[in-house]
Design a protein around this motif. Sequence first.
Motif, PDB file in Angstrom:
ATOM      1  N   LYS A 102      -8.041  37.638  57.574  1.00 54.46           N
ATOM      2  CA  LYS A 102      -8.610  37.254  58.859  1.00 54.46           C
ATOM      3  C   LYS A 102      -7.467  37.019  59.831  1.00 54.46           C
ATOM      4  O   LYS A 102      -6.435  36.483  59.468  1.00 54.46           O
ATOM      5  CB  LYS A 102      -9.436  35.976  58.736  1.00 54.46           C
ATOM      6  CG  LYS A 102     -10.671  36.136  57.881  1.00 54.46           C
ATOM      7  CD  LYS A 102     -11.442  34.862  57.807  1.00 54.46           C
ATOM      8  CE  LYS A 102     -12.650  35.034  56.907  1.00 54.46           C
ATOM      9  NZ  LYS A 102     -13.393  33.792  56.746  1.00 54.46           N
ATOM     10  N   VAL A 103      -7.679  37.427  61.067  1.00 58.93           N
ATOM     11  CA  VAL A 103      -6.672  37.224  62.095  1.00 58.93           C
ATOM     12  C   VAL A 103      -6.816  35.799  62.619  1.00 58.93           C
ATOM     13  O   VAL A 103      -7.875  35.399  63.067  1.00 58.93           O
ATOM     14  CB  VAL A 103      -6.830  38.245  63.241  1.00 58.93           C
ATOM     15  CG1 VAL A 103      -5.842  37.963  64.343  1.00 58.93           C
ATOM     16  CG2 VAL A 103      -6.659  39.658  62.712  1.00 58.93           C
ATOM     17  N   LYS A 104      -5.732  35.057  62.506  1.00 58.30           N
ATOM     18  CA  LYS A 104      -5.713  33.669  62.973  1.00 58.30           C
ATOM     19  C   LYS A 104      -4.826  33.579  64.199  1.00 58.30           C
ATOM     20  O   LYS A 104      -3.924  34.382  64.388  1.00 58.30           O
ATOM     21  CB  LYS A 104      -5.183  32.734  61.883  1.00 58.30           C
ATOM     22  CG  LYS A 104      -5.993  32.742  60.617  1.00 58.30           C
ATOM     23  CD  LYS A 104      -7.338  32.112  60.846  1.00 58.30           C
ATOM     24  CE  LYS A 104      -8.125  32.082  59.548  1.00 58.30           C
ATOM     25  NZ  LYS A 104      -9.308  31.289  59.641  1.00 58.30           N
ATOM     26  N   LYS A 105      -5.078  32.565  65.017  1.00 61.34           N
ATOM     27  CA  LYS A 105      -4.336  32.417  66.264  1.00 61.34           C
ATOM     28  C   LYS A 105      -3.882  30.966  66.391  1.00 61.34           C
ATOM     29  O   LYS A 105      -4.654  30.047  66.154  1.00 61.34           O
ATOM     30  CB  LYS A 105      -5.245  32.783  67.438  1.00 61.34           C
ATOM     31  CG  LYS A 105      -4.560  32.765  68.796  1.00 61.34           C
ATOM     32  CD  LYS A 105      -5.540  32.979  69.928  1.00 61.34           C
ATOM     33  CE  LYS A 105      -6.085  34.382  69.932  1.00 61.34           C
ATOM     34  NZ  LYS A 105      -6.863  34.687  71.149  1.00 61.34           N
ATOM     35  N   ILE A 106      -2.601  30.806  66.729  1.00 55.80           N
ATOM     36  CA  ILE A 106      -2.086  29.480  67.040  1.00 55.80           C
ATOM     37  C   ILE A 106      -1.460  29.539  68.422  1.00 55.80           C
ATOM     38  O   ILE A 106      -0.989  30.588  68.864  1.00 55.80           O
ATOM     39  CB  ILE A 106      -1.050  28.986  65.995  1.00 55.80           C
ATOM     40  CG1 ILE A 106       0.105  29.976  65.862  1.00 55.80           C
ATOM     41  CG2 ILE A 106      -1.698  28.717  64.667  1.00 55.80           C
ATOM     42  CD1 ILE A 106       1.221  29.484  64.950  1.00 55.80           C
ATOM     43  N   TYR A 107      -1.472  28.420  69.101  1.00 58.05           N
ATOM     44  CA  TYR A 107      -0.885  28.335  70.436  1.00 58.05           C
ATOM     45  C   TYR A 107       0.436  27.587  70.334  1.00 58.05           C
ATOM     46  O   TYR A 107       0.486  26.460  69.859  1.00 58.05           O
ATOM     47  CB  TYR A 107      -1.848  27.634  71.401  1.00 58.05           C
ATOM     48  CG  TYR A 107      -3.051  28.482  71.712  1.00 58.05           C
ATOM     49  CD1 TYR A 107      -2.982  29.464  72.688  1.00 58.05           C
ATOM     50  CD2 TYR A 107      -4.239  28.321  71.001  1.00 58.05           C
ATOM     51  CE1 TYR A 107      -4.079  30.259  72.966  1.00 58.05           C
ATOM     52  CE2 TYR A 107      -5.336  29.115  71.273  1.00 58.05           C
ATOM     53  CZ  TYR A 107      -5.243  30.084  72.254  1.00 58.05           C
ATOM     54  OH  TYR A 107      -6.334  30.877  72.529  1.00 58.05           O
ATOM     55  N   ILE A 108       1.505  28.260  70.808  1.00 60.65           N
ATOM     56  CA  ILE A 108       2.855  27.708  70.706  1.00 60.65           C
ATOM     57  C   ILE A 108       3.575  27.875  72.044  1.00 60.65           C
ATOM     58  O   ILE A 108       3.108  28.583  72.932  1.00 60.65           O
ATOM     59  CB  ILE A 108       3.646  28.407  69.579  1.00 60.65           C
ATOM     60  CG1 ILE A 108       3.649  29.935  69.789  1.00 60.65           C
ATOM     61  CG2 ILE A 108       3.074  28.057  68.223  1.00 60.65           C
ATOM     62  CD1 ILE A 108       4.467  30.703  68.780  1.00 60.65           C
ATOM     63  N   HIS A 109       4.741  27.240  72.166  1.00 60.61           N
ATOM     64  CA  HIS A 109       5.515  27.396  73.395  1.00 60.61           C
ATOM     65  C   HIS A 109       6.468  28.587  73.248  1.00 60.61           C
ATOM     66  O   HIS A 109       6.604  29.177  72.181  1.00 60.61           O
ATOM     67  CB  HIS A 109       6.250  26.101  73.765  1.00 60.61           C
ATOM     68  CG  HIS A 109       7.139  25.560  72.682  1.00 60.61           C
ATOM     69  ND1 HIS A 109       8.326  26.132  72.333  1.00 60.61           N
ATOM     70  CD2 HIS A 109       6.979  24.489  71.873  1.00 60.61           C
ATOM     71  CE1 HIS A 109       8.883  25.445  71.361  1.00 60.61           C
ATOM     72  NE2 HIS A 109       8.084  24.439  71.051  1.00 60.61           N
ATOM     73  N   GLN A 110       7.144  28.933  74.322  1.00 57.29           N
ATOM     74  CA  GLN A 110       7.944  30.159  74.393  1.00 57.29           C
ATOM     75  C   GLN A 110       9.090  30.163  73.387  1.00 57.29           C
ATOM     76  O   GLN A 110       9.364  31.184  72.764  1.00 57.29           O
ATOM     77  CB  GLN A 110       8.490  30.359  75.817  1.00 57.29           C
ATOM     78  CG  GLN A 110       9.217  31.670  76.032  1.00 57.29           C
ATOM     79  CD  GLN A 110       8.299  32.876  75.882  1.00 57.29           C
ATOM     80  OE1 GLN A 110       7.168  32.869  76.357  1.00 57.29           O
ATOM     81  NE2 GLN A 110       8.774  33.912  75.218  1.00 57.29           N
ATOM     82  N   GLN A 111       9.781  29.058  73.191  1.00 53.12           N
ATOM     83  CA  GLN A 111      10.900  29.021  72.244  1.00 53.12           C
ATOM     84  C   GLN A 111      10.425  29.297  70.827  1.00 53.12           C
ATOM     85  O   GLN A 111      11.045  30.064  70.093  1.00 53.12           O
ATOM     86  CB  GLN A 111      11.580  27.652  72.268  1.00 53.12           C
ATOM     87  CG  GLN A 111      12.644  27.507  73.300  1.00 53.12           C
ATOM     88  CD  GLN A 111      13.331  26.154  73.141  1.00 53.12           C
ATOM     89  OE1 GLN A 111      12.678  25.153  72.884  1.00 53.12           O
ATOM     90  NE2 GLN A 111      14.644  26.153  73.299  1.00 53.12           N
ATOM     91  N   ALA A 112       9.334  28.696  70.450  1.00 54.71           N
ATOM     92  CA  ALA A 112       8.798  28.921  69.105  1.00 54.71           C
ATOM     93  C   ALA A 112       8.332  30.366  68.959  1.00 54.71           C
ATOM     94  O   ALA A 112       8.531  30.989  67.904  1.00 54.71           O
ATOM     95  CB  ALA A 112       7.644  27.968  68.817  1.00 54.71           C
ATOM     96  N   TYR A 113       7.752  30.922  70.012  1.00 52.36           N
ATOM     97  CA  TYR A 113       7.309  32.309  69.983  1.00 52.36           C
ATOM     98  C   TYR A 113       8.507  33.234  69.775  1.00 52.36           C
ATOM     99  O   TYR A 113       8.459  34.144  68.943  1.00 52.36           O
ATOM    100  CB  TYR A 113       6.580  32.651  71.285  1.00 52.36           C
ATOM    101  CG  TYR A 113       6.087  34.071  71.335  1.00 52.36           C
ATOM    102  CD1 TYR A 113       4.907  34.417  70.709  1.00 52.36           C
ATOM    103  CD2 TYR A 113       6.819  35.055  72.001  1.00 52.36           C
ATOM    104  CE1 TYR A 113       4.451  35.726  70.748  1.00 52.36           C
ATOM    105  CE2 TYR A 113       6.368  36.357  72.045  1.00 52.36           C
ATOM    106  CZ  TYR A 113       5.182  36.692  71.417  1.00 52.36           C
ATOM    107  OH  TYR A 113       4.735  37.986  71.434  1.00 52.36           O
TER     108      TYR A 113
END
Length: 178
Positions: A102-113
Amino acid sequence: MVKNALQAQLLKAGLVDNKKAKKLSKQAQHEQRTGQSNKEEIKAQIAQNQQSKQEKDLTLNAKKQEEIEAKTLKSNVQQMIQQHKVKETNGDISYQFIDENKVKKIYIHQQAYNALVSGSLVVAKDASSYALLPKALAERIEQKLEGFILWNKSDENTQTTDEEDPYAAYVIPDDLMW
């Protein structure tokens, strides 16, 4: 003539005749007097039962010990993830990965991305959510127990390209923002 009630009932039912009942009672009296019953067979059977019970107990104990060790290892890995996960990663950028098909989504900031895309951070399965871990720790966790590391970008960077591929020079980024 008949010694006990069971013999009387068997005689009434017609399952045993008088001759057989007398013979069995005489045989039982003879064994009582001489002490020659099948004690040796009974002792051998008891010893065999005890040995099989001990073997069964040993296998059950080994299984329980393995289960305890597996639980301990799993809890140790969970504790490592809790202690060493990167904190304060919440942000506006969504990062998608696959967990259990399953495709999961997390929300992170730019540095972590950026760190996830470059491969220096890894997505791991935490007790109730997902955690970002440094790559070195993720490798140690993966060596101890598989199944906690969900997304490791550095594994994908080892792809080989075909020498005759006309588009080999054009790298297709998989981190495009749509």
